[in-house]
Scaffold this motif. Sequence first.
Motif, PDB file in Angstrom:
ATOM      1  N   LYS A 102     -17.534 -43.830 -35.514  1.00 30.89           N
ATOM      2  CA  LYS A 102     -18.280 -42.654 -35.053  1.00 30.89           C
ATOM      3  C   LYS A 102     -19.577 -42.990 -34.327  1.00 30.89           C
ATOM      4  N   LYS A 103     -20.142 -44.177 -34.582  1.00 27.48           N
ATOM      5  CA  LYS A 103     -21.447 -44.525 -33.991  1.00 27.48           C
ATOM      6  C   LYS A 103     -21.228 -45.322 -32.707  1.00 27.48           C
ATOM      7  N   VAL A 104     -21.463 -44.639 -31.585  1.00 28.08           N
ATOM      8  CA  VAL A 104     -21.175 -45.213 -30.274  1.00 28.08           C
ATOM      9  C   VAL A 104     -22.371 -45.015 -29.349  1.00 28.08           C
ATOM     10  N   TRP A 105     -22.728 -46.088 -28.654  1.00 30.69           N
ATOM     11  CA  TRP A 105     -23.818 -46.031 -27.677  1.00 30.69           C
ATOM     12  C   TRP A 105     -23.252 -46.437 -26.328  1.00 30.69           C
ATOM     13  N   LEU A 106     -23.128 -45.467 -25.423  1.00 29.19           N
ATOM     14  CA  LEU A 106     -22.679 -45.750 -24.065  1.00 29.19           C
ATOM     15  C   LEU A 106     -23.894 -46.168 -23.265  1.00 29.19           C
ATOM     16  N   GLN A 107     -23.934 -47.444 -22.916  1.00 25.69           N
ATOM     17  CA  GLN A 107     -25.067 -47.942 -22.154  1.00 25.69           C
ATOM     18  C   GLN A 107     -25.011 -47.339 -20.748  1.00 25.69           C
ATOM     19  N   PRO A 108     -26.156 -47.204 -20.078  1.00 31.31           N
ATOM     20  CA  PRO A 108     -26.185 -46.579 -18.755  1.00 31.31           C
ATOM     21  C   PRO A 108     -25.138 -47.187 -17.816  1.00 31.31           C
ATOM     22  N   GLY A 109     -24.396 -46.308 -17.164  1.00 35.99           N
ATOM     23  CA  GLY A 109     -23.346 -46.727 -16.245  1.00 35.99           C
ATOM     24  C   GLY A 109     -21.966 -46.761 -16.880  1.00 35.99           C
ATOM     25  N   ALA A 110     -21.902 -46.720 -18.211  1.00 37.91           N
ATOM     26  CA  ALA A 110     -20.611 -46.767 -18.901  1.00 37.91           C
ATOM     27  C   ALA A 110     -20.035 -45.372 -19.108  1.00 37.91           C
ATOM     28  N   GLU A 111     -20.814 -44.341 -18.830  1.00 33.41           N
ATOM     29  CA  GLU A 111     -20.374 -42.988 -19.153  1.00 33.41           C
ATOM     30  C   GLU A 111     -20.193 -42.149 -17.903  1.00 33.41           C
ATOM     31  N   ASP A 112     -19.366 -41.157 -18.060  1.00 30.64           N
ATOM     32  CA  ASP A 112     -19.268 -40.063 -17.107  1.00 30.64           C
ATOM     33  C   ASP A 112     -19.051 -38.808 -17.939  1.00 30.64           C
ATOM     34  N   THR A 113     -18.941 -37.677 -17.294  1.00 33.59           N
ATOM     35  CA  THR A 113     -18.799 -36.411 -18.023  1.00 33.59           C
ATOM     36  C   THR A 113     -17.558 -36.416 -18.907  1.00 33.59           C
ATOM     37  N   GLU A 114     -16.452 -36.958 -18.396  1.00 33.88           N
ATOM     38  CA  GLU A 114     -15.217 -36.989 -19.179  1.00 33.88           C
ATOM     39  C   GLU A 114     -15.398 -37.802 -20.463  1.00 33.88           C
ATOM     40  N   CYS A 115     -16.069 -38.952 -20.373  1.00 34.50           N
ATOM     41  CA  CYS A 115     -16.320 -39.787 -21.553  1.00 34.50           C
ATOM     42  C   CYS A 115     -17.214 -39.065 -22.550  1.00 34.50           C
ATOM     43  N   GLN A 116     -18.284 -38.472 -22.053  1.00 36.92           N
ATOM     44  CA  GLN A 116     -19.200 -37.751 -22.931  1.00 36.92           C
ATOM     45  C   GLN A 116     -18.507 -36.579 -23.606  1.00 36.92           C
ATOM     46  N   ASP A 117     -17.721 -35.826 -22.857  1.00 37.35           N
ATOM     47  CA  ASP A 117     -16.997 -34.688 -23.432  1.00 37.35           C
ATOM     48  C   ASP A 117     -16.012 -35.162 -24.502  1.00 37.35           C
ATOM     49  N   TYR A 118     -15.276 -36.223 -24.211  1.00 41.33           N
ATOM     50  CA  TYR A 118     -14.301 -36.731 -25.173  1.00 41.33           C
ATOM     51  C   TYR A 118     -15.003 -37.135 -26.475  1.00 41.33           C
ATOM     52  N   ALA A 119     -16.080 -37.918 -26.362  1.00 39.12           N
ATOM     53  CA  ALA A 119     -16.788 -38.386 -27.551  1.00 39.12           C
ATOM     54  C   ALA A 119     -17.362 -37.222 -28.353  1.00 39.12           C
ATOM     55  N   ASN A 120     -17.908 -36.241 -27.672  1.00 42.51           N
ATOM     56  CA  ASN A 120     -18.456 -35.075 -28.370  1.00 42.51           C
ATOM     57  C   ASN A 120     -17.359 -34.284 -29.070  1.00 42.51           C
ATOM     58  N   GLN A 121     -16.224 -34.080 -28.404  1.00 44.73           N
ATOM     59  CA  GLN A 121     -15.111 -33.356 -29.015  1.00 44.73           C
ATOM     60  C   GLN A 121     -14.526 -34.122 -30.199  1.00 44.73           C
ATOM     61  N   ALA A 122     -14.609 -35.458 -30.148  1.00 44.92           N
ATOM     62  CA  ALA A 122     -14.092 -36.291 -31.240  1.00 44.92           C
ATOM     63  C   ALA A 122     -15.079 -36.351 -32.411  1.00 44.92           C
ATOM     64  N   GLY A 123     -16.254 -35.771 -32.244  1.00 52.20           N
ATOM     65  CA  GLY A 123     -17.241 -35.752 -33.329  1.00 52.20           C
ATOM     66  C   GLY A 123     -17.983 -37.063 -33.500  1.00 52.20           C
ATOM     67  N   MET A 124     -18.074 -37.832 -32.425  1.00 53.30           N
ATOM     68  CA  MET A 124     -18.793 -39.107 -32.502  1.00 53.30           C
ATOM     69  C   MET A 124     -20.293 -38.870 -32.456  1.00 53.30           C
ATOM     70  N   ASP A 125     -21.036 -39.779 -33.086  1.00 59.42           N
ATOM     71  CA  ASP A 125     -22.496 -39.780 -32.994  1.00 59.42           C
ATOM     72  C   ASP A 125     -22.827 -40.524 -31.712  1.00 59.42           C
ATOM     73  N   LEU A 126     -22.837 -39.817 -30.615  1.00 54.25           N
ATOM     74  CA  LEU A 126     -22.882 -40.406 -29.284  1.00 54.25           C
ATOM     75  C   LEU A 126     -24.291 -40.515 -28.729  1.00 54.25           C
ATOM     76  N   LEU A 127     -24.612 -41.704 -28.282  1.00 52.20           N
ATOM     77  CA  LEU A 127     -25.827 -41.938 -27.510  1.00 52.20           C
ATOM     78  C   LEU A 127     -25.369 -42.235 -26.089  1.00 52.20           C
ATOM     79  N   SER A 128     -25.847 -41.454 -25.133  1.00 47.10           N
ATOM     80  CA  SER A 128     -25.474 -41.680 -23.735  1.00 47.10           C
ATOM     81  C   SER A 128     -26.413 -40.897 -22.846  1.00 47.10           C
ATOM     82  N   GLY A 129     -26.211 -41.069 -21.546  1.00 48.49           N
ATOM     83  CA  GLY A 129     -26.979 -40.287 -20.593  1.00 48.49           C
ATOM     84  C   GLY A 129     -28.401 -40.763 -20.405  1.00 48.49           C
ATOM     85  N   GLY A 130     -28.636 -42.053 -20.616  1.00 51.51           N
ATOM     86  CA  GLY A 130     -29.966 -42.555 -20.324  1.00 51.51           C
ATOM     87  C   GLY A 130     -30.480 -43.640 -21.234  1.00 51.51           C
TER      88      GLY A 130
END
Length: 140
Positions: A102-130
């Motif tokens: 559940k604990k995932v950190w997408l470093q800058p450049g590794a994410e896009d909207t589809e990745c962020q949406d997927y992780a959020n829908q999966a209930g991950m503790d997501l760090l991304s977007g900066g």
Amino acid sequence: MKTRAKTANLIKEFFSSSHYAVVGASSVPTKYGNKVLKWYMANNRPVTPINPNEKSIEGLQCAPNLSSLISNLNHNDVSVSIITPPKITKTILEEANELGIKKVWLQPGAEDTECQDYANQAGMDLLSGGPCVLVDGPRL
């Protein structure tokens, strides 16, 4: 949009793990996958580089994927930094979700909207977007 307090809490939770994985770790010193791996090492964090094409990086044995790493660890106690192109990131997120990570950190450049949406829908503790572990990690 995440508030600063929520992001700070997610970072604190991320760094409460007993083991870390860097997906997209690289043996090339100028690549961020190598810099992030070395940050964990320099900060005495138990870390495994994840790279299917390398046997070892920076003297650490690589795991080819998260599944092979998790076979030896509790999924609740692993935090994952991802430094891959978004197309690959999505498959990594799917694997992490299947493993219960559940604990995932997408470093800058590794994410896009589809990745962020997927992780959020999966209930991950997501760090991304900066935020980046190289910038925000030292403050901890």
